[in-house]
Design a protein around this motif. Structure first.
Motif, PDB file in Angstrom:
ATOM      1  N   ASP A  52       0.827  -1.208   0.000  1.00 42.06           N
ATOM      2  CA  ASP A  52       0.000   0.000   0.000  1.00 42.06           C
ATOM      3  C   ASP A  52       0.860   1.255   0.000  1.00 42.06           C
ATOM      4  OD1 ASP A  52      -2.348  -1.432  -0.039  1.00 42.06           O
ATOM      5  OD2 ASP A  52      -2.497  -1.526   2.150  1.00 42.06           O
ATOM      6  N   GLU A  53       1.965   1.215   0.750  1.00 43.94           N
ATOM      7  CA  GLU A  53       2.858   2.370   0.829  1.00 43.94           C
ATOM      8  C   GLU A  53       3.707   2.509  -0.429  1.00 43.94           C
ATOM      9  OE1 GLU A  53       2.900   4.663   3.051  1.00 43.94           O
ATOM     10  OE2 GLU A  53       1.441   3.761   4.399  1.00 43.94           O
ATOM     11  N   ASN A  54       4.032   1.388  -1.056  1.00 47.19           N
ATOM     12  CA  ASN A  54       4.942   1.399  -2.202  1.00 47.19           C
ATOM     13  C   ASN A  54       4.310   0.627  -3.363  1.00 47.19           C
ATOM     14  OD1 ASN A  54       7.054   1.518  -3.949  1.00 47.19           O
ATOM     15  ND2 ASN A  54       8.527   0.437  -2.652  1.00 47.19           N
ATOM     16  N   PRO A  55       3.624   1.308  -4.282  1.00 46.86           N
ATOM     17  CA  PRO A  55       2.992   0.612  -5.422  1.00 46.86           C
ATOM     18  C   PRO A  55       3.995  -0.151  -6.284  1.00 46.86           C
ATOM     19  CG  PRO A  55       2.172   2.861  -5.222  1.00 46.86           C
ATOM     20  CD  PRO A  55       3.326   2.741  -4.284  1.00 46.86           C
ATOM     21  N   ALA A  56       5.237   0.342  -6.357  1.00 48.18           N
ATOM     22  CA  ALA A  56       6.255  -0.344  -7.170  1.00 48.18           C
ATOM     23  C   ALA A  56       6.531  -1.732  -6.614  1.00 48.18           C
ATOM     24  CB  ALA A  56       7.542   0.472  -7.211  1.00 48.18           C
ATOM     25  N   LEU A  57       6.487  -1.859  -5.277  1.00 45.56           N
ATOM     26  CA  LEU A  57       6.696  -3.161  -4.655  1.00 45.56           C
ATOM     27  C   LEU A  57       5.567  -4.118  -5.019  1.00 45.56           C
ATOM     28  CD1 LEU A  57       8.365  -4.889  -2.670  1.00 45.56           C
ATOM     29  CD2 LEU A  57       6.946  -3.984  -0.827  1.00 45.56           C
ATOM     30  N   ALA A  58       4.351  -3.617  -5.062  1.00 44.78           N
ATOM     31  CA  ALA A  58       3.212  -4.449  -5.449  1.00 44.78           C
ATOM     32  C   ALA A  58       3.351  -4.919  -6.894  1.00 44.78           C
ATOM     33  CB  ALA A  58       1.908  -3.666  -5.265  1.00 44.78           C
ATOM     34  N   ALA A  59       3.797  -3.993  -7.772  1.00 47.86           N
ATOM     35  CA  ALA A  59       3.982  -4.374  -9.173  1.00 47.86           C
ATOM     36  C   ALA A  59       5.080  -5.423  -9.313  1.00 47.86           C
ATOM     37  CB  ALA A  59       4.331  -3.133  -9.996  1.00 47.86           C
ATOM     38  N   ARG A  60       6.157  -5.282  -8.550  1.00 50.36           N
ATOM     39  CA  ARG A  60       7.254  -6.251  -8.601  1.00 50.36           C
ATOM     40  C   ARG A  60       6.783  -7.619  -8.117  1.00 50.36           C
ATOM     41  NH1 ARG A  60      10.837  -4.231  -4.960  1.00 50.36           N
ATOM     42  NH2 ARG A  60      11.254  -2.519  -6.395  1.00 50.36           N
ATOM     43  N   ARG A  61       5.991  -7.619  -7.052  1.00 51.00           N
ATOM     44  CA  ARG A  61       5.492  -8.884  -6.524  1.00 51.00           C
ATOM     45  C   ARG A  61       4.570  -9.572  -7.521  1.00 51.00           C
ATOM     46  NH1 ARG A  61       2.115  -9.687  -0.863  1.00 51.00           N
ATOM     47  NH2 ARG A  61       1.861 -11.931  -1.033  1.00 51.00           N
ATOM     48  N   LYS A  62       3.720  -8.785  -8.174  1.00 50.08           N
ATOM     49  CA  LYS A  62       2.827  -9.354  -9.177  1.00 50.08           C
ATOM     50  C   LYS A  62       3.623  -9.934 -10.343  1.00 50.08           C
ATOM     51  CE  LYS A  62      -1.303  -8.373 -11.892  1.00 50.08           C
ATOM     52  NZ  LYS A  62      -0.814  -9.056 -13.080  1.00 50.08           N
ATOM     53  N   ALA A  63       4.700  -9.223 -10.743  1.00 50.08           N
ATOM     54  CA  ALA A  63       5.532  -9.728 -11.846  1.00 50.08           C
ATOM     55  C   ALA A  63       6.178 -11.056 -11.468  1.00 50.08           C
ATOM     56  CB  ALA A  63       6.606  -8.699 -12.195  1.00 50.08           C
ATOM     57  N   LEU A  64       6.637 -11.176 -10.210  1.00 50.94           N
ATOM     58  CA  LEU A  64       7.236 -12.433  -9.752  1.00 50.94           C
ATOM     59  C   LEU A  64       6.209 -13.566  -9.748  1.00 50.94           C
ATOM     60  CD1 LEU A  64       9.474 -11.134  -6.816  1.00 50.94           C
ATOM     61  CD2 LEU A  64      10.250 -12.013  -9.013  1.00 50.94           C
ATOM     62  N   GLU A  65       4.987 -13.256  -9.301  1.00 47.85           N
ATOM     63  CA  GLU A  65       3.938 -14.278  -9.286  1.00 47.85           C
ATOM     64  C   GLU A  65       3.581 -14.727 -10.697  1.00 47.85           C
ATOM     65  OE1 GLU A  65       0.746 -12.526  -7.165  1.00 47.85           O
ATOM     66  OE2 GLU A  65       1.632 -12.853  -5.171  1.00 47.85           O
ATOM     67  N   ASP A  66       3.524 -13.755 -11.638  1.00 41.81           N
ATOM     68  CA  ASP A  66       3.239 -14.110 -13.035  1.00 41.81           C
ATOM     69  C   ASP A  66       4.355 -14.979 -13.616  1.00 41.81           C
ATOM     70  OD1 ASP A  66       0.943 -12.652 -12.825  1.00 41.81           O
ATOM     71  OD2 ASP A  66       1.753 -10.864 -13.798  1.00 41.81           O
ATOM     72  N   LYS A  67       5.597 -14.636 -13.259  1.00 46.16           N
ATOM     73  CA  LYS A  67       6.740 -15.408 -13.760  1.00 46.16           C
ATOM     74  C   LYS A  67       6.697 -16.836 -13.225  1.00 46.16           C
ATOM     75  CE  LYS A  67      11.753 -15.045 -14.308  1.00 46.16           C
ATOM     76  NZ  LYS A  67      12.958 -14.257 -13.957  1.00 46.16           N
ATOM     77  N   LYS A  68       6.354 -16.979 -11.941  1.00 50.95           N
ATOM     78  CA  LYS A  68       6.260 -18.305 -11.327  1.00 50.95           C
ATOM     79  C   LYS A  68       5.148 -19.119 -11.976  1.00 50.95           C
ATOM     80  CE  LYS A  68       5.731 -20.612  -6.865  1.00 50.95           C
ATOM     81  NZ  LYS A  68       4.629 -21.473  -7.290  1.00 50.95           N
ATOM     82  N   ALA A  69       4.014 -18.456 -12.250  1.00 50.15           N
ATOM     83  CA  ALA A  69       2.895 -19.157 -12.900  1.00 50.15           C
ATOM     84  C   ALA A  69       3.287 -19.627 -14.303  1.00 50.15           C
ATOM     85  CB  ALA A  69       1.681 -18.241 -12.967  1.00 50.15           C
ATOM     86  N   ALA A  70       4.018 -18.777 -15.038  1.00 48.20           N
ATOM     87  CA  ALA A  70       4.468 -19.161 -16.382  1.00 48.20           C
ATOM     88  C   ALA A  70       5.447 -20.331 -16.318  1.00 48.20           C
ATOM     89  CB  ALA A  70       5.111 -17.968 -17.068  1.00 48.20           C
ATOM     90  N   ARG A  71       6.331 -20.313 -15.304  1.00 41.48           N
ATOM     91  CA  ARG A  71       7.294 -21.400 -15.144  1.00 41.48           C
ATOM     92  C   ARG A  71       6.590 -22.710 -14.805  1.00 41.48           C
ATOM     93  NH1 ARG A  71      10.440 -18.741 -12.211  1.00 41.48           N
ATOM     94  NH2 ARG A  71       9.733 -19.430 -10.175  1.00 41.48           N
ATOM     95  N   ASP A  72       5.611 -22.643 -13.918  1.00 42.18           N
ATOM     96  CA  ASP A  72       4.857 -23.851 -13.568  1.00 42.18           C
ATOM     97  C   ASP A  72       4.116 -24.408 -14.778  1.00 42.18           C
ATOM     98  OD1 ASP A  72       5.762 -23.547 -11.004  1.00 42.18           O
ATOM     99  OD2 ASP A  72       3.931 -22.574 -10.267  1.00 42.18           O
ATOM    100  N   LYS A  73       3.577 -23.514 -15.599  1.00 39.84           N
ATOM    101  CA  LYS A  73       2.859 -23.955 -16.803  1.00 39.84           C
ATOM    102  C   LYS A  73       3.814 -24.631 -17.786  1.00 39.84           C
ATOM    103  CE  LYS A  73      -0.391 -22.371 -20.336  1.00 39.84           C
ATOM    104  NZ  LYS A  73       0.289 -23.079 -21.425  1.00 39.84           N
TER     105      LYS A  73
END
Length: 331
Positions: A198-219
């Motif tokens: 909430d304090e740092n939107p860039a951190l949220a975007a980075r976390r979402k990018a990591l989750e997307d990358k992990k999902a792509a790797r699992d696929k």
């Protein structure tokens, strides 16, 4: 309108005072949005709507009954005395009066629907106010307004909206009551990460990018695994077909592969109306004739062997049964 200008005046005055020190920090919430996303409220609201629907059905039923009474009176009026007509009219008026009272009791300004809505909203509002105070103190907000109230907000930046934070605060409190100590620690760690986002939107975007990358790797891993399984099955099918073909050659019968090839060749010859199709048909017929000849030769050979055995057996039996010659006497 007067309330709106007074509010703006208060904000302006507070901004001028705080401008000497630090900037004014203002946030807002949307109470309607919060209520729609609190599970307890939505469930209770659904139950209340079911009650309201039942009340509406009762009202419609009562209206139909009154309409029937009026139609009956209209039809039978020429046959009734003045006293009976007055009694019927009084009964209809009484029924209509009862219907109006019921409508006011259920849907009037102070009816059950409004009262029960207020009772339903009150606990959630208390939780919202408590959550807003905690968030305002923790993040040093000077003002927090309700977007859905009488206050007219001409513009509000989304980054100042803390409605989702209020919803998380309320749901966190409910979850804590049902969790063990270990689960509470895990929940607190997760809440800390959410607060950082909430304090740092860039951190949220980075976390979402990591989750997307992990999902792509699992696929990708799942796709590779599926491809390996398909290849393994294909190899096994080939082995089974080769084994079946070897067994067919040993027994002198047509294998399933040969049948498939013949069917395939026959199908292709039906689709292609030229000399190639005729050649394939001749080849298939020749193969079938060769197999028939081979089978006939085997049957003939088998019959000959059986006949030879029978002849040899008969010869042995005849020799055995032949009478022996007596020796000649000397003169």
């Amino acid at each position: 309108m007067k309330k709106y200008f007074l509010t703006l005046l208060a904000i302006t005055f507070a901004s001028q005072i705080s401008a000497q020190g630090r900037g004014t920090k203002i946030g807002f919430i949307d109470m309607e949005y919060i209520l729609q996303n609190v599970p307890d409220y939505t469930e209770a609201k659904s139950q209340l709507e079911q009650k309201a629907q039942k009340w509406k059905q009762d009202i419609e039923t009562k209206k139909v009954e009154i309409a029937k009474l009026k139609d009956a009176l209209k039809t039978e009026k020429p046959l009734l005395t003045r006293e009976l007509i007055e009694e019927r009219e009084e009964e209809i008026a009484f029924q209509e009066s009862e219907l109006i009272d019921f409508q006011q009791k259920k849907f009037g300004p102070n009816g059950d629907l409004i009262t029960q809505k207020a009772v339903l909203v009150k606990p959630i509002q208390d939780q919202v106010f408590t959550a807003v105070q905690d968030i305002a103190e923790a993040k040093k907000f000077d003002f927090v307004f309700d977007k859905s109230s009488d206050l007219t907000m001409l513009f509000a930046a989304k980054r100042h909206d803390i409605s989702d934070q209020v919803i998380r605060t309320i749901t966190r409190a409910e979850k804590r009551e049902q969790r063990t100590k270990k689960q509470l620690k895990e929940q607190e760690a997760k809440e800390y990460e959410e607060d950082l986002e909430d304090e740092n939107p860039a951190l949220a975007a980075r976390r979402k990018a990591l989750e997307d990358k992990k999902a792509a790797r699992d696929k990708l891993v799942e796709d590779r695994k599926a491809a390996a399984e398909a290849k393994k099955k294909e190899l096994q099918d080939k082995r089974d077909a080769a084994a079946a073909e070897r067994e067919a050659k040993k027994s002198g019968t047509v294998s399933a592969t040969d049948k498939k090839e013949e069917n395939k060749e026959t199908g292709e010859s039906e689709k292609v109306p030229d000399g190639t199709a005729t050649a394939k048909e001749d080849k298939a017929a020749e193969r079938a004739k060769t197999l028939e000849d081979r089978k006939a030769a085997l049957d003939e050979k088998k019959k000959k062997i059986i006949a030879d055995r029978e002849a040899a057996k008969k010869a042995r039996e005849d020799k055995k049964n032949q009478p022996k010659e007596e020796p000649k006497k000397e003169e």
